[in-house]
Structures are given as structure tokens and as C-alpha cells.
Write a protein that holds these residues in place. Structure first.
Motif: not given
Length: 82
Positions: A17-40
Motif C-alpha cells: 500500500y502506497e500512501y503520501d508519506d509512507s509505504t505499508v507491506m503486509a504478508v499473510d503467512f497463515g495462522t499456523e505460523e503464529a509463532d514466527a519471528s521477524v527482525d531487520v
């Protein structure tokens, strides 16, 4: 940001999603992956799901990306550089 790098073959639903001052990305891995971790690390978002790891390259001009994963949905928020 290239969402197509992992979504077609894995079956995840991804949106950008592109907005005037930001961009948002969403990825649905599914509810069975609820214990996932994310880092940058540098300009890369790293998602770990059980034995799988996904890497998403961010644009070079990304400042302070905000990432979180809840109920198997990864959200990456990028603010536009002023």
C-alpha cells in the motif's frame, strides 16, 4: 520492495500500500505460523517460520522500518524520507 520474490510458489497473500508519506507491506503467512519471528538487519527484513527463513530486501532509502508479525501476518511500515 519485491513481494513476488516468495509469494507465488509459497501461496502467501501479499499486498503493498502506497500512501503520501509512507509505504505499508503486509504478508499473510497463515495462522499456523503464529509463532514466527521477524527482525531487520541493515536493509533486509528476516522472517523465521519454523525451519524456513525468508528475506525481504527494503529500498535503499528506507528510514526506520517498523516491522511486526501478529497472527501470522507480517507488516512492514516504511516512512518516506523527507
Amino acid at each position: 520492495m519485491t513481494l513476488e520474490q516468495f509469494t507465488p510458489e509459497e501461496g502467501q497473500v501479499a499486498r503493498r500500500y502506497e500512501y503520501d508519506d509512507s509505504t505499508v507491506m503486509a504478508v499473510d503467512f497463515g495462522t499456523e505460523e503464529a509463532d514466527a519471528s521477524v527482525d531487520v538487519v541493515d536493509d533486509t527484513v528476516i522472517v523465521v517460520l519454523a525451519d524456513d527463513q525468508y528475506e525481504i530486501e527494503l529500498p535503499a532509502n528506507s528510514e526506520n522500518p517498523h516491522t511486526f508479525i501478529k497472527n501470522g501476518v507480517l507488516t512492514v511500515e516504511l516512512e518516506e524520507e523527507l
